[in-house]
Design a protein around this motif. Structure first.
Motif, short mmCIF file in Angstrom:
data_model
loop_
_atom_site.label_atom_id
_atom_site.label_comp_id
_atom_site.label_asym_id
_atom_site.label_seq_id
_atom_site.Cartn_x
_atom_site.Cartn_y
_atom_site.Cartn_z
N ASP A 237 0.74 -1.09 0.02
CA ASP A 237 0.07 -0.02 -0.09
C ASP A 237 0.79 1.21 -0.09
O ASP A 237 1.64 1.30 0.83
N LEU A 238 0.75 1.90 -1.16
CA LEU A 238 1.55 3.48 -0.80
C LEU A 238 1.32 4.04 0.16
O LEU A 238 2.22 4.46 0.88
N PHE A 239 0.07 4.28 0.86
CA PHE A 239 -0.21 5.25 2.01
C PHE A 239 0.47 4.40 3.13
O PHE A 239 1.13 5.38 3.65
N HIS A 240 0.47 3.27 3.36
CA HIS A 240 1.06 2.64 4.65
C HIS A 240 2.57 2.41 4.50
O HIS A 240 3.25 2.83 5.23
N GLN A 241 2.97 2.20 3.16
CA GLN A 241 4.48 2.47 2.97
C GLN A 241 5.15 3.70 3.37
O GLN A 241 6.04 3.81 3.94
N GLU A 242 4.26 4.63 2.90
CA GLU A 242 5.05 6.12 3.14
C GLU A 242 4.86 6.13 4.69
O GLU A 242 5.93 7.02 5.04
N GLN A 243 3.94 6.06 5.39
CA GLN A 243 3.77 6.11 6.98
C GLN A 243 5.10 5.47 7.41
O GLN A 243 5.66 5.98 8.25
N LYS A 244 5.17 4.11 6.77
CA LYS A 244 6.42 3.35 7.72
C LYS A 244 7.68 4.01 7.26
O LYS A 244 8.62 4.01 8.21
N ILE A 245 8.14 4.58 6.19
CA ILE A 245 9.08 5.24 5.93
C ILE A 245 9.65 6.35 6.80
O ILE A 245 10.44 6.51 7.22
N GLU A 246 8.30 7.25 6.69
CA GLU A 246 8.42 8.53 7.86
C GLU A 246 8.72 7.76 9.19
O GLU A 246 9.85 8.42 9.98
N ARG A 247 7.99 6.98 9.65
CA ARG A 247 8.19 6.69 11.04
C ARG A 247 9.67 5.89 11.32
O ARG A 247 10.07 5.88 12.67
N SER A 248 10.00 5.18 10.17
CA SER A 248 11.36 4.53 10.42
C SER A 248 12.50 5.26 10.84
O SER A 248 13.55 4.95 11.19
N GLY A 249 12.56 6.64 10.50
CA GLY A 249 13.47 7.63 10.83
C GLY A 249 14.74 7.41 9.58
O GLY A 249 15.64 7.95 9.72
N LEU A 250 14.49 6.89 8.42
CA LEU A 250 15.46 6.44 7.53
C LEU A 250 15.45 7.09 6.17
O LEU A 250 16.00 7.05 5.40
N ARG A 251 14.27 8.07 6.47
CA ARG A 251 14.06 8.85 4.94
C ARG A 251 15.15 9.75 4.56
O ARG A 251 15.58 9.79 3.38
N ASP A 252 16.11 10.32 5.46
CA ASP A 252 17.02 11.14 4.97
C ASP A 252 18.18 10.56 4.29
O ASP A 252 18.99 10.92 3.41
N LEU A 253 18.30 8.96 4.44
CA LEU A 253 19.14 8.15 3.88
C LEU A 253 18.87 7.77 2.26
O LEU A 253 19.83 7.46 1.53
N PHE A 254 17.63 8.13 1.92
CA PHE A 254 17.04 7.62 0.63
C PHE A 254 16.52 8.71 -0.35
O PHE A 254 15.53 9.33 -0.02
N PRO A 255 17.48 9.25 -0.91
CA PRO A 255 16.92 10.42 -2.13
C PRO A 255 15.78 9.80 -2.83
O PRO A 255 15.05 10.76 -3.22
N ARG A 256 15.97 8.78 -3.32
CA ARG A 256 14.63 8.16 -4.04
C ARG A 256 14.28 7.00 -3.51
O ARG A 256 14.66 6.10 -2.70
N ILE A 257 12.73 7.03 -3.56
CA ILE A 257 11.94 5.85 -2.99
C ILE A 257 11.05 5.45 -4.16
O ILE A 257 10.30 6.28 -4.78
N GLU A 258 11.07 3.99 -4.29
CA GLU A 258 10.07 3.51 -5.53
C GLU A 258 9.07 2.72 -4.70
O GLU A 258 9.45 1.70 -3.96
N ILE A 259 7.66 3.02 -4.49
CA ILE A 259 6.95 2.11 -4.05
C ILE A 259 6.12 1.31 -5.25
O ILE A 259 5.38 2.04 -5.95
N VAL A 260 6.24 0.20 -5.36
CA VAL A 260 5.67 -0.60 -6.56
C VAL A 260 4.76 -1.70 -5.84
O VAL A 260 4.47 -1.89 -4.99
#
Lengths: 245, 245
Positions: A134-157
């Motif tokens: 799920d796009l919505f759930h995955q985006e929430q998990k990326i935010e909550r993981s605190g790892l967002r700053d390490l990934f300039p590019r994210i592909e949710i497929v």
């Protein structure tokens, strides 16, 4: 520690999300247990093959509902109605909706060593997060993981097959042999990238969804590497590059 | 018919999907009608304010389930259980799951003039499809629409707010005033892009979801243009460019 910029050097390292960077399957297993304890009010779980029936309904519904917690919840509701011969109460079905809500809101726990390993790899090679669901759930998990700053590019497929990885590589304008994918699932993270001619680094997770456990990867694949924990990832990727350079 | 490559010329035209390129809301309305006819077995729909209660549950659940047919189905199941005081039967709840399945599998009907208009615009300016909802369902709709060949880039997003559009513009390395967004929803397609300083082309659809009908767009916004039908889009975008060049 310099990255040789030759045609054969590694040009991109991809990471799976669920059960590679953060824990996920544990919450789905807990959801399954909660589901079974509700069903236990109606049927004998020991002889009904409930988990088998649930997996059957899930697979039938994957083509309609896709992956993720919402599809799982709709599948559980349907399986509960079928398995109980429509005897299940509205109150218990409401509890199943609550299981889905809890699964969507579970805390995101980053796996030991992941932050350090991804940071070390990102310092030498471009990195991308390639995650399914799920796009919505995955985006929430990326935010909550605190790892967002390490990934300039994210592909949710929506599906991790060779075509999907080929599309990502095309966007990065990269030949397959310069791509390394790191993940816990032989079926979703390793088999499709090996098929393209890329490299796979497999780090198994303690639990694996039955659907993901089916794969066609031979243990002696020349482009497959095993890393027991995230701590080994930088060294394994460096060794792949050293071997290809 | 040449595109002046100046700083002020239009550099990208974005299109919304649901109810802009293809029909969608009709199927959700039909789902709502089917839902209400199931509830009619239990409660008096004329005095219960069912639609209002459903919208309330939907909004409460948007933060957890996100947009799309799966979230709608889970919301309907929950609303039906609440509205009937847990009296609804498992068979009727199963019918609600079926409503969700039908909504996810509805045929995709491209709106009159869309194909010609998008093709004409794509011949002069870069175009992107920016659509909201379930990744899996949106990808299926793009395929079924037959419009995929017109869009080299597709962005499926979980929320259409100024941050999301700003991220898309950053990926295209484009200043906001060179971007035009075409869509049916003032709330999702127009208001956030006007807030960034971009242009909005509004083409209303016959029916609008109550949640989308709330917006803060004034009729005399200087960067807002109205197009009654898709046939007018190329001319409206050309006029925006002529005015800015």
């Amino acid at each position: 520690m310099t990255s040789p910029n030759t045609a054969s050097a590694i040009g991109l390292v991809g990471f799976d999300g669920d059960d590679t960077l953060w824990k996920s399957e544990d919450y789905y297993r807990r959801a399954e247990q909660d589901f079974e304890s509700i069903l236990g009010h109606y049927i004998d779980l020991h002889d009904a093959g409930t988990a088998r029936h649930l997996l059957k309904v899930e697979r039938r519904n994957l083509a309609v509902f896709g992956y993720g917690a919402k599809g799982m919840t709709l599948s559980m509701i349907e399986a509960a109605i079928e398995l109980t011969g429509e005897r299940i109460s509205a109150r218990h079905l409401h509890e199943i909706v609550e299981i889905g809500r809890r699964t969507l809101q579970h805390p995101v726990e980053v796996i030991d060593g992941v932050r350090e390993a991804v940071a070390a790899i990102a310092a030498r090679w471009p990195v991308v997060l390639i995650t399914k669901g799920d796009l919505f759930h995955q985006e929430q998990k990326i935010e909550r993981s605190g790892l967002r700053d390490l990934f300039p590019r994210i592909e949710i497929v929506s599906e991790k097959d060779p075509q999907t990885y080929a599309r990502v590589l095309a966007e990065f304008d990269l030949p397959a042999e310069r791509f390394v994918m790191v993940g816990n699932s032989l079926r979703s993270d390793i088999e499709p990238v090996l098929a393209l001619g890329s490299w796979g680094v497999h780090t198994p997770y303690a639990v694996t969804w039955a659907h993901e456990a089916e794969h066609g990867v031979a243990a002696d694949e020349p482009r497959l590497r095993l890393a027991d924990t995230a701590w080994q990832w930088p060294q394994v990727v460096a060794a792949i590059e050293a071997g290809t350079a």
